[in-house]
Design a protein around this motif. Structure first.
Motif, PDB file in Angstrom:
ATOM      1  N   ARG A 133       0.829  -1.208   0.000  1.00  0.00           N
ATOM      2  CA  ARG A 133       0.000   0.000   0.000  1.00  0.00           C
ATOM      3  C   ARG A 133       0.860   1.253   0.000  1.00  0.00           C
ATOM      4  O   ARG A 133       0.521   2.255  -0.649  1.00  0.00           O
ATOM      5  CB  ARG A 133      -0.921  -0.001   1.222  1.00  0.00           C
ATOM      6  CG  ARG A 133      -2.005  -1.069   1.166  1.00  0.00           C
ATOM      7  CD  ARG A 133      -2.909  -1.008   2.390  1.00  0.00           C
ATOM      8  NE  ARG A 133      -3.965  -2.013   2.331  1.00  0.00           N
ATOM      9  CZ  ARG A 133      -4.887  -2.171   3.283  1.00  0.00           C
ATOM     10  NH1 ARG A 133      -4.854  -1.402   4.364  1.00  0.00           N
ATOM     11  NH2 ARG A 133      -5.815  -3.098   3.156  1.00  0.00           N
ATOM     12  N   LEU A 134       1.958   1.191   0.728  1.00  0.00           N
ATOM     13  CA  LEU A 134       2.860   2.337   0.776  1.00  0.00           C
ATOM     14  C   LEU A 134       3.456   2.605  -0.605  1.00  0.00           C
ATOM     15  O   LEU A 134       3.480   3.754  -1.075  1.00  0.00           O
ATOM     16  CB  LEU A 134       3.975   2.079   1.790  1.00  0.00           C
ATOM     17  CG  LEU A 134       4.901   3.249   2.103  1.00  0.00           C
ATOM     18  CD1 LEU A 134       4.133   4.377   2.768  1.00  0.00           C
ATOM     19  CD2 LEU A 134       6.038   2.790   3.006  1.00  0.00           C
ATOM     20  N   PHE A 135       3.913   1.561  -1.286  1.00  0.00           N
ATOM     21  CA  PHE A 135       4.481   1.726  -2.620  1.00  0.00           C
ATOM     22  C   PHE A 135       3.424   2.234  -3.590  1.00  0.00           C
ATOM     23  O   PHE A 135       3.705   3.085  -4.436  1.00  0.00           O
ATOM     24  CB  PHE A 135       5.064   0.400  -3.119  1.00  0.00           C
ATOM     25  CG  PHE A 135       6.503   0.196  -2.760  1.00  0.00           C
ATOM     26  CD1 PHE A 135       7.498   0.478  -3.672  1.00  0.00           C
ATOM     27  CD2 PHE A 135       6.865  -0.271  -1.515  1.00  0.00           C
ATOM     28  CE1 PHE A 135       8.837   0.288  -3.342  1.00  0.00           C
ATOM     29  CE2 PHE A 135       8.193  -0.467  -1.163  1.00  0.00           C
ATOM     30  CZ  PHE A 135       9.182  -0.180  -2.091  1.00  0.00           C
ATOM     31  N   ALA A 136       2.196   1.712  -3.499  1.00  0.00           N
ATOM     32  CA  ALA A 136       1.141   2.133  -4.418  1.00  0.00           C
ATOM     33  C   ALA A 136       0.788   3.607  -4.225  1.00  0.00           C
ATOM     34  O   ALA A 136       0.668   4.367  -5.191  1.00  0.00           O
ATOM     35  CB  ALA A 136      -0.099   1.267  -4.225  1.00  0.00           C
ATOM     36  N   SER A 137       0.611   4.005  -2.973  1.00  0.00           N
ATOM     37  CA  SER A 137       0.259   5.411  -2.717  1.00  0.00           C
ATOM     38  C   SER A 137       1.388   6.344  -3.104  1.00  0.00           C
ATOM     39  O   SER A 137       1.149   7.445  -3.641  1.00  0.00           O
ATOM     40  CB  SER A 137      -0.107   5.599  -1.236  1.00  0.00           C
ATOM     41  OG  SER A 137       0.998   5.303  -0.393  1.00  0.00           O
ATOM     42  N   GLN A 138       2.622   5.926  -2.869  1.00  0.00           N
ATOM     43  CA  GLN A 138       3.748   6.757  -3.260  1.00  0.00           C
ATOM     44  C   GLN A 138       3.874   6.836  -4.774  1.00  0.00           C
ATOM     45  O   GLN A 138       4.252   7.882  -5.314  1.00  0.00           O
ATOM     46  CB  GLN A 138       5.034   6.221  -2.639  1.00  0.00           C
ATOM     47  CG  GLN A 138       5.141   6.483  -1.147  1.00  0.00           C
ATOM     48  CD  GLN A 138       6.457   6.001  -0.557  1.00  0.00           C
ATOM     49  OE1 GLN A 138       7.122   5.145  -1.128  1.00  0.00           O
ATOM     50  NE2 GLN A 138       6.829   6.552   0.580  1.00  0.00           N
ATOM     51  N   ALA A 139       3.542   5.748  -5.459  1.00  0.00           N
ATOM     52  CA  ALA A 139       3.592   5.781  -6.922  1.00  0.00           C
ATOM     53  C   ALA A 139       2.560   6.757  -7.475  1.00  0.00           C
ATOM     54  O   ALA A 139       2.841   7.523  -8.407  1.00  0.00           O
ATOM     55  CB  ALA A 139       3.351   4.381  -7.486  1.00  0.00           C
ATOM     56  N   LEU A 257       0.028  -2.827  -5.354  1.00  0.00           N
ATOM     57  CA  LEU A 257      -1.210  -3.444  -4.895  1.00  0.00           C
ATOM     58  C   LEU A 257      -1.228  -4.953  -5.106  1.00  0.00           C
ATOM     59  O   LEU A 257      -1.858  -5.687  -4.341  1.00  0.00           O
ATOM     60  CB  LEU A 257      -2.407  -2.807  -5.620  1.00  0.00           C
ATOM     61  CG  LEU A 257      -2.674  -1.331  -5.304  1.00  0.00           C
ATOM     62  CD1 LEU A 257      -3.823  -0.808  -6.154  1.00  0.00           C
ATOM     63  CD2 LEU A 257      -2.981  -1.142  -3.815  1.00  0.00           C
ATOM     64  N   LEU A 258      -0.559  -5.436  -6.141  1.00  0.00           N
ATOM     65  CA  LEU A 258      -0.596  -6.868  -6.469  1.00  0.00           C
ATOM     66  C   LEU A 258       0.600  -7.647  -5.918  1.00  0.00           C
ATOM     67  O   LEU A 258       0.621  -8.877  -5.993  1.00  0.00           O
ATOM     68  CB  LEU A 258      -0.648  -7.052  -7.991  1.00  0.00           C
ATOM     69  CG  LEU A 258      -1.910  -6.528  -8.692  1.00  0.00           C
ATOM     70  CD1 LEU A 258      -1.781  -6.687 -10.206  1.00  0.00           C
ATOM     71  CD2 LEU A 258      -3.153  -7.256  -8.187  1.00  0.00           C
ATOM     72  N   ALA A 259       1.593  -6.939  -5.385  1.00  0.00           N
ATOM     73  CA  ALA A 259       2.823  -7.607  -4.957  1.00  0.00           C
ATOM     74  C   ALA A 259       2.564  -8.696  -3.928  1.00  0.00           C
ATOM     75  O   ALA A 259       3.134  -9.796  -4.007  1.00  0.00           O
ATOM     76  CB  ALA A 259       3.802  -6.583  -4.398  1.00  0.00           C
ATOM     77  N   SER A 302       8.175  -0.143 -14.186  1.00  0.00           N
ATOM     78  CA  SER A 302       7.809   0.365 -12.863  1.00  0.00           C
ATOM     79  C   SER A 302       7.000  -0.661 -12.075  1.00  0.00           C
ATOM     80  O   SER A 302       7.082  -0.712 -10.838  1.00  0.00           O
ATOM     81  CB  SER A 302       7.027   1.675 -12.985  1.00  0.00           C
ATOM     82  OG  SER A 302       5.841   1.493 -13.728  1.00  0.00           O
ATOM     83  N   PHE A 303       6.219  -1.504 -12.762  1.00  0.00           N
ATOM     84  CA  PHE A 303       5.503  -2.594 -12.092  1.00  0.00           C
ATOM     85  C   PHE A 303       6.501  -3.539 -11.430  1.00  0.00           C
ATOM     86  O   PHE A 303       6.366  -3.887 -10.248  1.00  0.00           O
ATOM     87  CB  PHE A 303       4.653  -3.350 -13.108  1.00  0.00           C
ATOM     88  CG  PHE A 303       3.882  -4.509 -12.521  1.00  0.00           C
ATOM     89  CD1 PHE A 303       2.591  -4.331 -12.062  1.00  0.00           C
ATOM     90  CD2 PHE A 303       4.446  -5.777 -12.447  1.00  0.00           C
ATOM     91  CE1 PHE A 303       1.880  -5.399 -11.516  1.00  0.00           C
ATOM     92  CE2 PHE A 303       3.756  -6.841 -11.907  1.00  0.00           C
ATOM     93  CZ  PHE A 303       2.461  -6.658 -11.440  1.00  0.00           C
ATOM     94  N   CYS A 304       7.510  -3.955 -12.183  1.00  0.00           N
ATOM     95  CA  CYS A 304       8.533  -4.853 -11.645  1.00  0.00           C
ATOM     96  C   CYS A 304       9.314  -4.206 -10.511  1.00  0.00           C
ATOM     97  O   CYS A 304       9.631  -4.853  -9.501  1.00  0.00           O
ATOM     98  CB  CYS A 304       9.486  -5.275 -12.758  1.00  0.00           C
ATOM     99  SG  CYS A 304       8.740  -6.295 -14.046  1.00  0.00           S
TER     100      CYS A 304
END
Length: 408
Positions: A133-139, A257-259, A302-304
């Motif tokens: 969630r942190l990575f998604a929101s930061q992205a 989100l999918l990680a 960026s997904f990877c």
């Protein structure tokens, strides 16, 4: 996940929005002062240099002092620096270098205290979810919303993006003020180099660090003159440059989100990201001549990167003892972020002598070599990540991290 986590998450997202605005606005400001690739790359160099100089001291401070108070101090300092940059934006390029250096120095504290604060506010079995969630929101904030907004604000008025950035740091500080964390026993005088020594003894984290450092070195080479790449190869305007940076967010949000599910279901997720990232860069350098094609490759890359970041963050948070987490995290930061000034210098020089595409080809070659060499160690020590596995605290054991066959 409780109130403290959501306050930390919200503060991080707001400050990331400011970082995204800054990411687009600073090179645009530099481009108004000079079109020399070497001088523009100097902005990236001085912004990244503090990761070499201040990362280890910041980690020691994170293990010794209250992380929430340190984070608050850093946010207010960054707020003041952004205000100063807005007020004196038309100064000489040397002033821009100095401000980039100071802002980068202040950023070391949030990086150092972030890992211990996440571990203190999130239960162990929820670390992948929290990091995702942190990575998604930061992205979203750093790449999708921030850069286009930065480009638009810059087009409206040169100092506008920096004033807005100062405001985001102030809002983040107010959110962090509302956190209530318990004081933990801390070493009176933590040894700065202890985190680096611990990291070097842990094979899995050591391999991860080398791969991440190489990736960041290559990204710094390409980002150093990216504004010129966008203007001359893609024909983008200032606002278009912000939109170009925003394309990176699409993959980052999805990856964050999918990680958690991917890491639980597919045992080779981590090694797959290692292979795919340089392939996407090769596509950008060879067959991508317009924004849509570049965006397609950038989204996969960026997904990877997001999946890799979630996995490595959870690995570090589980493997490292709490009393060492700040210093080990900063030791990794020293290496993985400390290579960025070198990458920025190389990127500027390579682009100046061999053209704007040359840094991409160099990045592809270097990252491919390191990635292939890392595959065997990654498979041996990290076939995946598991929520319910408790890694040995002592690095001498070099415990492997494994994926459960079933979903969490």
């Amino acid at each position: 996940m409780g109130r403290n986590w959501y306050l930390l998450w919200s503060g991080s997202a707001v400050s990331a929005l400011g970082d995204g605005i800054f990411l687009a606005a600073l090179p645009l400001l530099a481009a108004t002062l000079t079109q020399d690739p070497k001088l523009i790359a100097g902005v990236s160099f001085f912004g990244a240099l503090p990761w070499l100089l201040a990362a280890l001291p910041a980690g020691a401070a994170a293990d010794r002092y209250d992380g929430r108070k340190l984070l608050l101090a850093a946010l207010w300092v960054q707020c003041g620096l952004m205000a100063a940059l807005a007020a004196f934006h038309s100064a000489h390029i040397a002033f821009i270098y100095g401000m980039a250096f100071l802002i980068g120095t202040a950023e070391n504290i949030p990086r150092a205290v972030g890992q211990p604060l996440i571990k203190a506010t999130v239960e162990n079995h929820l670390l992948e979810r929290a990091n995702g969630r942190l990575f998604a929101s930061q992205a979203v904030a750093l790449q999708f919303v921030g850069p286009p907004l930065g480009g638009l604000l810059f087009a409206l008025a040169t100092p506008a993006p920096f004033w807005v950035n100062a405001l985001t740091f102030a809002i983040a500080a107010v959110l962090v003020t509302k956190m209530r964390t318990q004081r933990q026993p801390r070493p009176a005088r933590p040894k700065i180099a202890e985190g680096l020594k611990w990291l070097m003894k842990h094979k899995a984290l050591r391999t991860v660090t080398v791969v991440s450092a190489t990736t960041n070195l290559c990204i710094a080479m390409t980002m150093a003159t990216l504004v010129l790449f966008a203007q001359h190869r893609l024909g983008l305007t200032n606002a278009g440059f912000g939109a170009f940076l925003a394309t990176l967010a699409c993959g980052g949000v999805a990856g964050g989100l999918l990680a958690e599910r991917l890491l639980a279901k597919y045992r080779n997720t981590v090694t797959a990201t290692v292979v795919l990232i340089p392939l996407m860069w090769l596509g950008i350098a060879t067959i991508a001549h317009d924004l849509i094609t570049v965006a397609a490759f950038a989204v996969v890359s960026s997904f990877c990167t997001a999946v890799w970041g979630v996995a490595t963050s959870a690995l570090r948070q589980r493997a490292v003892p709490t009393e060492l987490l700040g210093r080990v995290s900063s030791a990794q930061t020293l290496i993985t972020w400390g290579v960025q000034p070198v990458g920025a210098l190389l990127g500027g020089l390579i682009a100046d002598y061999f053209g704007l595409l040359a840094p991409w080809f160099v990045a592809v070659g270097l990252r491919t070599i390191v990635g292939l060499l890392s595959l065997k160690p990654l498979r041996a020590h990290w076939p995946g990540a598991a929520l319910n596995v408790h890694l040995a605290a002592a690095p001498e054991h070099d415990a492997a991290v494994t994926l459960p066959d079933a979903s969490r």
